[in-house]
Design a protein around this motif. Sequence first.
Motif, PDB file in Angstrom:
ATOM      1  N   GLU A 169       0.857  -1.192   0.000  1.00  0.00           N
ATOM      2  CA  GLU A 169       0.000   0.000   0.000  1.00  0.00           C
ATOM      3  C   GLU A 169       0.889   1.236   0.000  1.00  0.00           C
ATOM      4  N   ALA A 170       1.020   1.854  -1.189  1.00  0.00           N
ATOM      5  CA  ALA A 170       1.928   2.993  -1.334  1.00  0.00           C
ATOM      6  C   ALA A 170       1.585   4.133  -0.394  1.00  0.00           C
ATOM      7  N   ALA A 171       0.300   4.300  -0.086  1.00  0.00           N
ATOM      8  CA  ALA A 171      -0.110   5.415   0.766  1.00  0.00           C
ATOM      9  C   ALA A 171       0.469   5.288   2.176  1.00  0.00           C
ATOM     10  N   LEU A 172       0.642   4.057   2.663  1.00  0.00           N
ATOM     11  CA  LEU A 172       1.220   3.888   3.992  1.00  0.00           C
ATOM     12  C   LEU A 172       2.698   4.253   3.976  1.00  0.00           C
ATOM     13  N   ALA A 173       3.436   3.782   2.973  1.00  0.00           N
ATOM     14  CA  ALA A 173       4.850   4.135   2.867  1.00  0.00           C
ATOM     15  C   ALA A 173       5.013   5.648   2.776  1.00  0.00           C
ATOM     16  N   ASP A 174       4.147   6.304   2.014  1.00  0.00           N
ATOM     17  CA  ASP A 174       4.218   7.762   1.896  1.00  0.00           C
ATOM     18  C   ASP A 174       3.914   8.437   3.223  1.00  0.00           C
ATOM     19  N   ARG A 175       2.903   7.931   3.933  1.00  0.00           N
ATOM     20  CA  ARG A 175       2.526   8.524   5.225  1.00  0.00           C
ATOM     21  C   ARG A 175       3.683   8.431   6.225  1.00  0.00           C
ATOM     22  N   LEU A 176       4.286   7.250   6.325  1.00  0.00           N
ATOM     23  CA  LEU A 176       5.360   7.073   7.286  1.00  0.00           C
ATOM     24  C   LEU A 176       6.619   7.834   6.876  1.00  0.00           C
ATOM     25  N   ALA A 177       6.865   7.955   5.575  1.00  0.00           N
ATOM     26  CA  ALA A 177       8.000   8.769   5.126  1.00  0.00           C
ATOM     27  C   ALA A 177       7.808  10.217   5.539  1.00  0.00           C
ATOM     28  N   GLU A 178       6.612  10.723   5.384  1.00  0.00           N
ATOM     29  CA  GLU A 178       6.322  12.098   5.766  1.00  0.00           C
ATOM     30  C   GLU A 178       6.438  12.298   7.273  1.00  0.00           C
ATOM     31  N   ARG A 179       5.969  11.321   8.037  1.00  0.00           N
ATOM     32  CA  ARG A 179       5.974  11.439   9.489  1.00  0.00           C
ATOM     33  C   ARG A 179       7.367  11.241  10.088  1.00  0.00           C
ATOM     34  N   TRP A 180       8.170  10.366   9.497  1.00  0.00           N
ATOM     35  CA  TRP A 180       9.427   9.964  10.121  1.00  0.00           C
ATOM     36  C   TRP A 180      10.667  10.571   9.488  1.00  0.00           C
ATOM     37  N   ASP A 181      10.505  11.349   8.426  1.00  0.00           N
ATOM     38  CA  ASP A 181      11.660  12.026   7.833  1.00  0.00           C
ATOM     39  C   ASP A 181      11.909  13.325   8.602  1.00  0.00           C
ATOM     40  N   THR A 182      12.305  13.177   9.857  1.00  0.00           N
ATOM     41  CA  THR A 182      12.484  14.304  10.759  1.00  0.00           C
ATOM     42  C   THR A 182      13.843  14.211  11.438  1.00  0.00           C
ATOM     43  N   ALA A 183      14.333  15.353  11.895  1.00  0.00           N
ATOM     44  CA  ALA A 183      15.633  15.386  12.565  1.00  0.00           C
ATOM     45  C   ALA A 183      15.573  14.690  13.920  1.00  0.00           C
ATOM     46  N   GLU A 184      14.435  14.774  14.570  1.00  0.00           N
ATOM     47  CA  GLU A 184      14.272  14.148  15.876  1.00  0.00           C
ATOM     48  C   GLU A 184      13.246  13.034  15.804  1.00  0.00           C
ATOM     49  N   ALA A 185      13.469  12.010  16.602  1.00  0.00           N
ATOM     50  CA  ALA A 185      12.527  10.898  16.656  1.00  0.00           C
ATOM     51  C   ALA A 185      11.242  11.326  17.343  1.00  0.00           C
ATOM     52  N   PRO A 186      10.105  10.783  16.954  1.00  0.00           N
ATOM     53  CA  PRO A 186       8.853  11.098  17.640  1.00  0.00           C
ATOM     54  C   PRO A 186       8.849  10.507  19.043  1.00  0.00           C
ATOM     55  N   GLY A 187       7.958  10.995  19.886  1.00  0.00           N
ATOM     56  CA  GLY A 187       7.769  10.387  21.190  1.00  0.00           C
ATOM     57  C   GLY A 187       7.135   9.019  21.055  1.00  0.00           C
ATOM     58  N   LEU A 188       7.101   8.276  22.151  1.00  0.00           N
ATOM     59  CA  LEU A 188       6.578   6.911  22.097  1.00  0.00           C
ATOM     60  C   LEU A 188       5.118   6.874  21.657  1.00  0.00           C
ATOM     61  N   ALA A 189       4.301   7.790  22.191  1.00  0.00           N
ATOM     62  CA  ALA A 189       2.881   7.787  21.832  1.00  0.00           C
ATOM     63  C   ALA A 189       2.690   8.100  20.356  1.00  0.00           C
ATOM     64  N   ALA A 190       3.437   9.075  19.838  1.00  0.00           N
ATOM     65  CA  ALA A 190       3.326   9.422  18.426  1.00  0.00           C
ATOM     66  C   ALA A 190       3.819   8.285  17.539  1.00  0.00           C
ATOM     67  N   PHE A 191       4.891   7.609  17.961  1.00  0.00           N
ATOM     68  CA  PHE A 191       5.398   6.479  17.181  1.00  0.00           C
ATOM     69  C   PHE A 191       4.371   5.362  17.116  1.00  0.00           C
ATOM     70  N   LEU A 192       3.730   5.077  18.246  1.00  0.00           N
ATOM     71  CA  LEU A 192       2.703   4.045  18.258  1.00  0.00           C
ATOM     72  C   LEU A 192       1.550   4.399  17.322  1.00  0.00           C
ATOM     73  N   ALA A 193       1.110   5.656  17.364  1.00  0.00           N
ATOM     74  CA  ALA A 193       0.015   6.081  16.491  1.00  0.00           C
ATOM     75  C   ALA A 193       0.386   5.905  15.022  1.00  0.00           C
ATOM     76  N   ASP A 194       1.629   6.222  14.669  1.00  0.00           N
ATOM     77  CA  ASP A 194       2.069   6.050  13.284  1.00  0.00           C
ATOM     78  C   ASP A 194       2.120   4.571  12.908  1.00  0.00           C
ATOM     79  N   ALA A 195       2.671   3.754  13.813  1.00  0.00           N
ATOM     80  CA  ALA A 195       2.861   2.335  13.507  1.00  0.00           C
ATOM     81  C   ALA A 195       1.541   1.598  13.314  1.00  0.00           C
ATOM     82  N   GLN A 196       0.464   2.068  13.951  1.00  0.00           N
ATOM     83  CA  GLN A 196      -0.812   1.369  13.830  1.00  0.00           C
ATOM     84  C   GLN A 196      -1.747   2.025  12.816  1.00  0.00           C
ATOM     85  N   THR A 197      -1.211   2.869  11.940  1.00  0.00           N
ATOM     86  CA  THR A 197      -2.023   3.434  10.867  1.00  0.00           C
ATOM     87  C   THR A 197      -2.686   2.311  10.079  1.00  0.00           C
ATOM     88  N   GLY A 198      -4.012   2.343  10.003  1.00  0.00           N
ATOM     89  CA  GLY A 198      -4.753   1.234   9.414  1.00  0.00           C
ATOM     90  C   GLY A 198      -4.679   1.166   7.905  1.00  0.00           C
TER      91      GLY A 198
END
Length: 346
Positions: free
Chosen positions: A301-330
Amino acid sequence: MRVDPARPWRAAAASYVGAEPPTYETEPTTLPVTDPEDLRDVVPDTVLEGARYGTLTLRAASLRGDAARYRGESRRDALLAVRFGTGDSALLLVAVASGRRAAPGAHRVARELCEWIAGSVGGNQARLTEDIHTANRGALSSGLHRLTDRAYGRLRAGATVRGLAPADHTASVRCLLLPAHPACRTRVFFGVGDGGLFRLRDGVWQDLEPDGGERDTVGGPVIGYGSGRPPVRRPGQDPGSGQDPGSGQDPGSGQDPGPDPAPPPESEPVHGPFRFRASVARPGDTLLLCSAGLAGPMRGEAALADRLAERWDTAEAPGLAAFLADAQTGVKGYADDRTAAAVWEA
């Protein structure tokens, strides 16, 4: 987030990508049946881990799949993140395992496999750390191959004792070795079975999944990928290796030392061949290790790869809660357990 008027509970649920929402509710509903005589066998719905050492920041999550939540089944995925040693000589291990669907005790098998491999890594921590710091990939590949095969040998022995078929009493396992020393950016992957290994570099996902038996390289960027998302893989298609072009005893030398003299395992694990890759991270990279439950939609599903690239292409890692929300994107059609471990490079 698109809200379905017929199912208003989705307004508060995790987000999803694709034209339609997932079939199952994305929040836990039914708890698994518990044996009162063995409460140690209870598996939590979700596990979160995180750490920061030197130039790396780790975020990891393992969550029960939507289908298992609906049916009241236990999470079959296992996640273990541990540190061996102290100071700059410390070594981090992240292990992800997935038990066979519908197999008895699948969650126990996955957890035991992680623990056995962790015990072997911890017992050889000093040697492994030295091999990583000196980029001795031949020793790393052969040594990790042997300890992985020993862990699968214990599983086969357990299956015999229990009168089970080895194909049922097994699991996929994937591991990352991360040195804590800030001057060492070598990242080592090894494992057996299904799952995914991806790298987000300059906003582009690269599929690093090595072919079975590949003696991989330490060095530059993977070639062959550049679409910004992992390639869609047909069922049964063998993953491409995307071999790094530069390698050698010195990670920056770009010289190819040739194939490693690693012997084959004593007996091939039921889940497939041993896989190994060692690569050097660059500042700004994000390395993602995941179980098949996330690797499938990442590739399909290309849309998921795009979503996570947008969310995780950052200088700093997200917090645990934000990471969990990203990882469980349906994603509709993907309802298995998901386990993800991501490493951000400062």
